[in-house]
Design an enzyme around this catalytic site. Sequence first.
Site, PDB file in Angstrom:
ATOM      1  N   HIS A 203       7.609   1.355  -4.394  1.00 37.38           N
ATOM      2  CA  HIS A 203       6.163   0.846  -5.136  1.00 37.38           C
ATOM      3  C   HIS A 203       7.147   2.412  -6.177  1.00 37.38           C
ATOM      4  O   HIS A 203       6.674   1.920  -7.426  1.00 37.38           O
ATOM      5  CB  HIS A 203       5.137   1.208  -5.363  1.00 37.38           C
TER       6      HIS A 203
HETATM    7  C1  UD1 Z   1       0.931   5.412  -8.446  1.00 41.84           C
HETATM    8  C2  UD1 Z   1       1.255   6.938  -9.167  1.00 41.84           C
HETATM    9  C3  UD1 Z   1       2.126   7.265  -7.510  1.00 41.84           C
HETATM   10  C4  UD1 Z   1       1.336   7.098  -6.214  1.00 41.84           C
HETATM   11  C5  UD1 Z   1       1.141   5.094  -6.409  1.00 41.84           C
HETATM   12  C6  UD1 Z   1       0.444   5.346  -4.740  1.00 41.84           C
HETATM   13  C7  UD1 Z   1       0.927   7.708 -11.003  1.00 41.84           C
HETATM   14  C8  UD1 Z   1       1.976   7.762 -11.725  1.00 41.84           C
HETATM   15  N1  UD1 Z   1       1.392   6.951 -10.000  1.00 41.84           N
HETATM   16  O1  UD1 Z   1       1.595   4.498  -9.020  1.00 41.84           O
HETATM   17  O2  UD1 Z   1       2.683   8.355  -7.930  1.00 41.84           O
HETATM   18  O3  UD1 Z   1       3.146   7.440  -5.518  1.00 41.84           O
HETATM   19  O4  UD1 Z   1      -0.574   5.017  -6.962  1.00 41.84           O
HETATM   20  O5  UD1 Z   1       0.687   4.161  -4.310  1.00 41.84           O
HETATM   21  O6  UD1 Z   1       0.413   8.163 -10.941  1.00 41.84           O
HETATM   22  N2  UD1 Z   1      -1.851  -2.741 -10.146  1.00 41.84           N
HETATM   23  C9  UD1 Z   1      -2.504  -4.100  -9.721  1.00 41.84           C
HETATM   24  N3  UD1 Z   1      -3.825  -3.605  -8.859  1.00 41.84           N
HETATM   25  C10 UD1 Z   1      -4.665  -2.022  -8.153  1.00 41.84           C
HETATM   26  C11 UD1 Z   1      -3.358  -1.034  -9.184  1.00 41.84           C
HETATM   27  C12 UD1 Z   1      -2.039  -1.248  -9.438  1.00 41.84           C
HETATM   28  O7  UD1 Z   1      -2.241  -4.894  -9.499  1.00 41.84           O
HETATM   29  O8  UD1 Z   1      -5.541  -2.288  -8.061  1.00 41.84           O
HETATM   30  C13 UD1 Z   1      -0.611  -2.734 -10.805  1.00 41.84           C
HETATM   31  C14 UD1 Z   1      -0.580  -2.583 -12.252  1.00 41.84           C
HETATM   32  O9  UD1 Z   1       0.173  -3.650 -12.697  1.00 41.84           O
HETATM   33  C15 UD1 Z   1      -0.742  -1.699 -12.625  1.00 41.84           C
HETATM   34  C16 UD1 Z   1       0.751  -1.125 -11.519  1.00 41.84           C
HETATM   35  O10 UD1 Z   1       0.022  -1.136 -10.714  1.00 41.84           O
HETATM   36  O11 UD1 Z   1      -0.174  -1.602 -14.266  1.00 41.84           O
HETATM   37  C17 UD1 Z   1       1.058  -0.131 -11.396  1.00 41.84           C
HETATM   38  O12 UD1 Z   1       0.015   0.976 -11.619  1.00 41.84           O
HETATM   39  P1  UD1 Z   1      -0.766   2.284 -11.585  1.00 41.84           P
HETATM   40  O13 UD1 Z   1      -1.858   3.077 -10.432  1.00 41.84           O
HETATM   41  O14 UD1 Z   1      -0.038   3.072 -12.787  1.00 41.84           O
HETATM   42  O15 UD1 Z   1       0.643   3.445 -10.675  1.00 41.84           O
HETATM   43  P2  UD1 Z   1       1.493   3.211  -9.286  1.00 41.84           P
HETATM   44  O16 UD1 Z   1       2.601   2.183  -9.612  1.00 41.84           O
HETATM   45  O17 UD1 Z   1      -0.002   2.238  -8.048  1.00 41.84           O
HETATM   46  N1  UDP Z   2      -0.003   2.693   2.794  1.00 40.37           N
HETATM   47  C1  UDP Z   2      -0.968   1.468   3.229  1.00 40.37           C
HETATM   48  N2  UDP Z   2      -0.503   0.296   2.737  1.00 40.37           N
HETATM   49  C2  UDP Z   2       0.360  -0.389   2.569  1.00 40.37           C
HETATM   50  C3  UDP Z   2       1.502   0.612   1.994  1.00 40.37           C
HETATM   51  C4  UDP Z   2       1.074   2.085   2.474  1.00 40.37           C
HETATM   52  O1  UDP Z   2      -2.785   2.001   4.128  1.00 40.37           O
HETATM   53  O2  UDP Z   2       0.693  -1.527   2.147  1.00 40.37           O
HETATM   54  C5  UDP Z   2       0.030   3.792   2.867  1.00 40.37           C
HETATM   55  C6  UDP Z   2       0.945   4.581   3.905  1.00 40.37           C
HETATM   56  O3  UDP Z   2       0.595   4.278   5.397  1.00 40.37           O
HETATM   57  C7  UDP Z   2       0.029   6.184   3.389  1.00 40.37           C
HETATM   58  C8  UDP Z   2      -0.076   5.494   1.756  1.00 40.37           C
HETATM   59  O4  UDP Z   2      -0.541   4.529   1.902  1.00 40.37           O
HETATM   60  O5  UDP Z   2      -0.748   6.455   4.258  1.00 40.37           O
HETATM   61  C9  UDP Z   2       1.150   5.566   1.118  1.00 40.37           C
HETATM   62  O6  UDP Z   2       0.318   5.564  -0.535  1.00 40.37           O
HETATM   63  P1  UDP Z   2       1.905   5.439  -1.572  1.00 40.37           P
HETATM   64  O7  UDP Z   2       3.090   4.613  -0.311  1.00 40.37           O
HETATM   65  O8  UDP Z   2       1.151   4.171  -2.262  1.00 40.37           O
HETATM   66  O9  UDP Z   2       1.903   6.330  -2.522  1.00 40.37           O
HETATM   67  P2  UDP Z   2       2.787   7.880  -1.775  1.00 40.37           P
HETATM   68  O10 UDP Z   2       2.714   8.011  -1.067  1.00 40.37           O
HETATM   69  O11 UDP Z   2       3.883   7.460  -2.545  1.00 40.37           O
HETATM   70  O12 UDP Z   2       2.452   8.588  -3.092  1.00 40.37           O
END
Ligand code: UD1
Ligand code: UDP
Length: 350
Positions: A203
């Site tokens: 991601h």
């Molecule tokens: C964010 C964090 C990242 C973290 C991740 C955990 C920032 C800059 N990044 O990244 O550090 O590892 O969360 O998962 O804060 N979207 C949906 N539904 C949702 C949420 C997101 O469709 O409920 C889609 C949207 O298209 C959105 C994209 O995912 O634009 C990215 O979401 P965003 O929260 O901006 O960043 P993450 O990639 O989730």
């Molecule tokens: N996780 C989850 N469901 C998923 C993918 C990840 O519950 O489909 C959990 C995972 O076990 C871990 C956390 O989400 O506890 C990690 O989050 P993510 O990878 O989104 O973000 P990061 O840790 O890189 O910020």
Amino acid sequence: MKILTVVGARPQFIKAAAVSRVIRKHHREVLVHTGQHYDRNMSKVFFEELNIPEPDYNLGVGSGSHGRQTGTMLIKLEEVYEKEKPDLVLVYGDTNSTLAGALCASKLLIPVAHVEAGLRSFNMEMPEEQNRVLTDHISNILFVPTKSAEKNLKGEGIKKGIYNVGDVMFDAILDFKKLAENRSEIIRDLHLEGREYVLATIHRAENTNHIKRLGDIVSALNECGRTIVLPLHPRTKKYMSDYGLKFNKNVKVTDPVGYLEMINLEMNSQKIVTDSGGVQKEAFFMKKPCITLRDETEWVETVENGWNKIVGTDRKKILDAILNFTPSKKQENIFGDGKASVKIMKVLDR
Ligand code: UD1
Ligand code: UDP
């Protein structure tokens, strides 16, 4: 003491689940969800499964560019802070919700405590690195999970307010492992009973936002000859479709799963391939070899200990690691004793 906790993204719900239950025994907690993650399987499922109290406020900020998302959070958080007048603001990790929560408090001269402080990739192009560095420099109390995180802060001239408490995600695993053991429906649904598989997650913006990097990861997973289970983050799903990339049949793609199902998938996997921070640590907790799809990691101890291999997005390196990577050493204790939440509370009490 009135503690205001800001969460917004999936990994923060999991961290807060471990810490909030301890804090609430002694203090009043106001829980604010920024709304950064909002799909049911990216947000509500964690509150339900992990028994996290309903947020007192959901700011409904949603997705957007970094500036718009962080700025909207700041505007909405300021109103809440002014109304609630907390004694302390608690933030987790390195997302835009972390930075907004800390910055807004700092401007209003409210003390900030940062859980998972001091992590560094030394790659300032990552939005997470920008968020971490800025948050640490405006935090009053810095809860670091590892020795290297403590060293990083000291190297940046932060000398006061650092507490090495261990990792709250280790607390979360110990709290929820038993429940997760019973969540094997996912294994059944994917017809994986008795079968070997590799669990994958992708991601990070640095991978999804570049067609070559994402394309190379997809080819490696398609060509590795192993069953791959991939709960797909909505960000990655969107870019896959934009780029016209497709997985082969050996890659079982699912929607994002809840934490308990995820832990169950991790427990039963052979190996884990990921660019997630949290999943790298969980691979270590579960004693599974981890292959990291990044050019560097903040969790350097897992690499030094031989349980995590950094392969970037090079197709050949990913393939080789999936087929051949085996940790050579016994695990050392890197992440503390699973009592980080209690230690955090004791520091806050003082
Ligand atoms: C964010 C964090 C990242 C973290 C991740 C955990 C920032 C800059 N990044 O990244 O550090 O590892 O969360 O998962 O804060 N979207 C949906 N539904 C949702 C949420 C997101 O469709 O409920 C889609 C949207 O298209 C959105 C994209 O995912 O634009 C990215 O979401 P965003 O929260 O901006 O960043 P993450 O990639 O989730
Ligand atoms: N996780 C989850 N469901 C998923 C993918 C990840 O519950 O489909 C959990 C995972 O076990 C871990 C956390 O989400 O506890 C990690 O989050 P993510 O990878 O989104 O973000 P990061 O840790 O890189 O910020």
